[in-house]
Motif scaffolding. Structure first.
Motif, PDB file in Angstrom:
ATOM      1  N   ARG A  72      -7.986   5.227  -8.424  1.00 54.22           N
ATOM      2  CA  ARG A  72      -9.131   5.617  -7.592  1.00 54.22           C
ATOM      3  C   ARG A  72     -10.453   5.380  -8.314  1.00 54.22           C
ATOM      4  NH1 ARG A  72      -7.110  11.080  -4.485  1.00 54.22           N
ATOM      5  NH2 ARG A  72      -5.761   9.963  -3.044  1.00 54.22           N
ATOM      6  N   ASN A  73     -10.473   5.588  -9.617  1.00 47.63           N
ATOM      7  CA  ASN A  73     -11.701   5.368 -10.384  1.00 47.63           C
ATOM      8  C   ASN A  73     -12.099   3.896 -10.422  1.00 47.63           C
ATOM      9  OD1 ASN A  73     -12.011   8.077 -10.926  1.00 47.63           O
ATOM     10  ND2 ASN A  73     -10.981   7.974 -12.908  1.00 47.63           N
ATOM     11  N   THR A  74     -11.148   3.007 -10.337  1.00 45.89           N
ATOM     12  CA  THR A  74     -11.457   1.574 -10.349  1.00 45.89           C
ATOM     13  C   THR A  74     -11.616   1.001  -8.945  1.00 45.89           C
ATOM     14  OG1 THR A  74      -9.131   0.966 -10.391  1.00 45.89           O
ATOM     15  CG2 THR A  74     -10.221   1.216 -12.525  1.00 45.89           C
ATOM     16  N   ASN A  75     -11.610   1.839  -7.944  1.00 46.15           N
ATOM     17  CA  ASN A  75     -11.767   1.446  -6.536  1.00 46.15           C
ATOM     18  C   ASN A  75     -10.662   0.501  -6.054  1.00 46.15           C
ATOM     19  OD1 ASN A  75     -14.125   2.981  -6.233  1.00 46.15           O
ATOM     20  ND2 ASN A  75     -15.362   1.317  -7.064  1.00 46.15           N
ATOM     21  N   LYS A  76      -9.511   0.526  -6.687  1.00 44.60           N
ATOM     22  CA  LYS A  76      -8.399  -0.302  -6.245  1.00 44.60           C
ATOM     23  C   LYS A  76      -7.482   0.449  -5.284  1.00 44.60           C
ATOM     24  CE  LYS A  76      -8.278  -3.333 -10.202  1.00 44.60           C
ATOM     25  NZ  LYS A  76      -7.469  -3.941 -11.239  1.00 44.60           N
ATOM     26  N   TYR A  77      -7.667   1.752  -5.186  1.00 46.73           N
ATOM     27  CA  TYR A  77      -6.804   2.567  -4.330  1.00 46.73           C
ATOM     28  C   TYR A  77      -6.979   2.184  -2.861  1.00 46.73           C
ATOM     29  CZ  TYR A  77      -4.428   6.761  -2.632  1.00 46.73           C
ATOM     30  OH  TYR A  77      -3.551   7.617  -2.024  1.00 46.73           O
ATOM     31  N   THR A  78      -8.205   2.086  -2.387  1.00 50.47           N
ATOM     32  CA  THR A  78      -8.471   1.725  -0.996  1.00 50.47           C
ATOM     33  C   THR A  78      -7.963   0.319  -0.708  1.00 50.47           C
ATOM     34  OG1 THR A  78     -10.417   3.144  -0.983  1.00 50.47           O
ATOM     35  CG2 THR A  78     -10.270   1.499   0.757  1.00 50.47           C
ATOM     36  N   LYS A  79      -8.176  -0.600  -1.654  1.00 53.03           N
ATOM     37  CA  LYS A  79      -7.694  -1.966  -1.479  1.00 53.03           C
ATOM     38  C   LYS A  79      -6.169  -1.983  -1.381  1.00 53.03           C
ATOM     39  CE  LYS A  79      -7.899  -4.865  -4.958  1.00 53.03           C
ATOM     40  NZ  LYS A  79      -8.314  -5.886  -5.941  1.00 53.03           N
ATOM     41  N   LEU A  80      -5.514  -1.192  -2.215  1.00 49.64           N
ATOM     42  CA  LEU A  80      -4.056  -1.128  -2.186  1.00 49.64           C
ATOM     43  C   LEU A  80      -3.556  -0.556  -0.864  1.00 49.64           C
ATOM     44  CD1 LEU A  80      -1.394  -1.554  -3.702  1.00 49.64           C
ATOM     45  CD2 LEU A  80      -1.671   0.739  -4.650  1.00 49.64           C
ATOM     46  N   ILE A  81      -4.181   0.492  -0.377  1.00 55.48           N
ATOM     47  CA  ILE A  81      -3.801   1.076   0.914  1.00 55.48           C
ATOM     48  C   ILE A  81      -4.015   0.062   2.036  1.00 55.48           C
ATOM     49  CG2 ILE A  81      -4.300   2.908   2.599  1.00 55.48           C
ATOM     50  CD1 ILE A  81      -2.811   3.805   0.030  1.00 55.48           C
ATOM     51  N   ASN A  82      -5.132  -0.673   1.987  1.00 56.01           N
ATOM     52  CA  ASN A  82      -5.382  -1.705   2.999  1.00 56.01           C
ATOM     53  C   ASN A  82      -4.321  -2.805   2.943  1.00 56.01           C
ATOM     54  OD1 ASN A  82      -7.652  -0.399   3.942  1.00 56.01           O
ATOM     55  ND2 ASN A  82      -9.062  -1.599   2.707  1.00 56.01           N
ATOM     56  N   TYR A  83      -3.915  -3.195   1.744  1.00 53.54           N
ATOM     57  CA  TYR A  83      -2.864  -4.200   1.601  1.00 53.54           C
ATOM     58  C   TYR A  83      -1.536  -3.673   2.144  1.00 53.54           C
ATOM     59  CZ  TYR A  83      -5.886  -7.072  -1.405  1.00 53.54           C
ATOM     60  OH  TYR A  83      -6.901  -7.859  -1.902  1.00 53.54           O
ATOM     61  N   PHE A  84      -1.244  -2.405   1.886  1.00 56.23           N
ATOM     62  CA  PHE A  84      -0.039  -1.787   2.445  1.00 56.23           C
ATOM     63  C   PHE A  84      -0.076  -1.875   3.976  1.00 56.23           C
ATOM     64  CE2 PHE A  84       1.098   0.626  -1.477  1.00 56.23           C
ATOM     65  CZ  PHE A  84       2.468   0.467  -1.418  1.00 56.23           C
ATOM     66  N   MET A  85      -1.192  -1.486   4.562  1.00 51.11           N
ATOM     67  CA  MET A  85      -1.306  -1.483   6.022  1.00 51.11           C
ATOM     68  C   MET A  85      -1.241  -2.892   6.593  1.00 51.11           C
ATOM     69  SD  MET A  85      -1.035   1.528   6.917  1.00 51.11           S
ATOM     70  CE  MET A  85      -1.111   1.091   8.637  1.00 51.11           C
ATOM     71  N   ASP A  86      -1.851  -3.871   5.908  1.00 45.96           N
ATOM     72  CA  ASP A  86      -1.750  -5.261   6.360  1.00 45.96           C
ATOM     73  C   ASP A  86      -0.291  -5.713   6.386  1.00 45.96           C
ATOM     74  OD1 ASP A  86      -4.472  -5.491   6.662  1.00 45.96           O
ATOM     75  OD2 ASP A  86      -4.789  -6.627   4.814  1.00 45.96           O
ATOM     76  N   ALA A  87       0.435  -5.424   5.316  1.00 45.45           N
ATOM     77  CA  ALA A  87       1.837  -5.833   5.232  1.00 45.45           C
ATOM     78  C   ALA A  87       2.674  -5.144   6.312  1.00 45.45           C
ATOM     79  CB  ALA A  87       2.395  -5.531   3.845  1.00 45.45           C
ATOM     80  N   ILE A  88       2.431  -3.870   6.543  1.00 46.96           N
ATOM     81  CA  ILE A  88       3.165  -3.145   7.586  1.00 46.96           C
ATOM     82  C   ILE A  88       2.827  -3.710   8.962  1.00 46.96           C
ATOM     83  CG2 ILE A  88       3.343  -0.911   8.756  1.00 46.96           C
ATOM     84  CD1 ILE A  88       3.128   0.387   5.949  1.00 46.96           C
ATOM     85  N   ASN A  89       1.549  -3.984   9.222  1.00 43.85           N
ATOM     86  CA  ASN A  89       1.148  -4.531  10.523  1.00 43.85           C
ATOM     87  C   ASN A  89       1.747  -5.917  10.762  1.00 43.85           C
ATOM     88  OD1 ASN A  89      -0.336  -2.273  11.226  1.00 43.85           O
ATOM     89  ND2 ASN A  89      -2.235  -3.074  10.378  1.00 43.85           N
ATOM     90  N   TRP A  90       1.723  -6.780   9.748  1.00 45.32           N
ATOM     91  CA  TRP A  90       2.322  -8.110   9.896  1.00 45.32           C
ATOM     92  C   TRP A  90       3.825  -8.002  10.103  1.00 45.32           C
ATOM     93  CZ3 TRP A  90       0.191 -12.292  11.497  1.00 45.32           C
ATOM     94  CH2 TRP A  90      -1.161 -12.544  11.243  1.00 45.32           C
ATOM     95  N   SER A  91       4.465  -7.045   9.442  1.00 42.45           N
ATOM     96  CA  SER A  91       5.905  -6.861   9.628  1.00 42.45           C
ATOM     97  C   SER A  91       6.220  -6.369  11.038  1.00 42.45           C
ATOM     98  CB  SER A  91       6.456  -5.876   8.591  1.00 42.45           C
ATOM     99  OG  SER A  91       6.357  -6.418   7.298  1.00 42.45           O
ATOM    100  N   PHE A  92       5.384  -5.476  11.570  1.00 40.37           N
ATOM    101  CA  PHE A  92       5.554  -5.043  12.960  1.00 40.37           C
ATOM    102  C   PHE A  92       5.369  -6.215  13.925  1.00 40.37           C
ATOM    103  CE2 PHE A  92       4.905  -0.406  12.022  1.00 40.37           C
ATOM    104  CZ  PHE A  92       6.018   0.047  12.699  1.00 40.37           C
ATOM    105  N   PHE A  93       4.369  -7.050  13.667  1.00 41.23           N
ATOM    106  CA  PHE A  93       4.113  -8.205  14.524  1.00 41.23           C
ATOM    107  C   PHE A  93       5.293  -9.174  14.486  1.00 41.23           C
ATOM    108  CE2 PHE A  93       1.832 -12.353  15.289  1.00 41.23           C
ATOM    109  CZ  PHE A  93       1.593 -12.135  16.637  1.00 41.23           C
ATOM    110  N   LEU A  94       5.822  -9.407  13.287  1.00 42.29           N
ATOM    111  CA  LEU A  94       6.994 -10.269  13.148  1.00 42.29           C
ATOM    112  C   LEU A  94       8.195  -9.676  13.883  1.00 42.29           C
ATOM    113  CD1 LEU A  94       8.497 -12.701  11.968  1.00 42.29           C
ATOM    114  CD2 LEU A  94       8.878 -11.318   9.908  1.00 42.29           C
ATOM    115  N   ALA A  95       8.399  -8.376  13.742  1.00 40.16           N
ATOM    116  CA  ALA A  95       9.522  -7.723  14.433  1.00 40.16           C
ATOM    117  C   ALA A  95       9.371  -7.860  15.950  1.00 40.16           C
ATOM    118  CB  ALA A  95       9.600  -6.254  14.038  1.00 40.16           C
ATOM    119  N   LEU A  96       8.161  -7.678  16.445  1.00 41.43           N
ATOM    120  CA  LEU A  96       7.919  -7.805  17.880  1.00 41.43           C
ATOM    121  C   LEU A  96       8.208  -9.221  18.366  1.00 41.43           C
ATOM    122  CD1 LEU A  96       6.759  -6.627  20.556  1.00 41.43           C
ATOM    123  CD2 LEU A  96       4.544  -7.511  19.789  1.00 41.43           C
TER     124      LEU A  96
END
Length: 146
Positions: A72-96
């Motif tokens: 969190r101090n290096t501001n990578k936490y938000t980027k990591l959460i966004n990457y998690f959500m991108d991967a989950i969203n793309w996986s949902f799109f692929l599943a659909l």
């Protein structure tokens, strides 16, 4: 990896490889085992969604540890959460798309079959690269903590 390259490479490479594949095989018949591919992709994307969601929930539960505070101090936490959500969203799109592909015969789309297959292929590649990006960034953070 550079900031912009890291952010955009799943979509960029997904688009590049999809266009390359479609140009190389345009006009040729699609594989006869598409239903098997769609079934496997549905299963794989479901597993990816579960894995990524579980990893993200573990990250939330250890939010008071020193390593997460450092992230969190290096501001990578938000980027990591966004990457998690991108991967989950793309996986949902692929599943659909894969689920739809199980019930729709895209070989009956005539000249549009390669467009439909290209969209699915783009989702497959982008989903895989998005999941890889999460794993790679997460591993880099863990290596830096030691």
């Amino acid at each position: 990896m550079q900031k912009n390259l890291e952010k955009w490479y799943p979509i960029t490479f997904g688009l590049f490889f999809t266009v390359f594949y479609c140009l190389l095989f345009w006009g040729k018949p699609l594989p006869t085992s598409l239903k098997d591919l769609f079934s496997a992709a549905t299963t794989l994307s479901g597993i990816a969604i579960g894995f990524l969601a579980a990893a993200m929930s573990i990250l939330f539960t250890i939010s008071n540890t020193n390593i997460v505070k450092q992230i969190r101090n290096t501001n990578k936490y938000t980027k990591l959460i966004n990457y998690f959500m991108d991967a989950i969203n793309w996986s949902f799109f692929l599943a659909l798309l894969s689920f739809i592909g199980l019930f729709v015969e895209i070989q009956n789309f005539g000249s549009w079959q390669w467009v439909a297959f290209g969209i699915w292929l783009f989702a497959l590649i982008t989903s895989g690269l998005s999941a890889y990006r999460v794993i790679r960034v997460f591993a880099a953070i863990l290596r830096a903590a030691n």
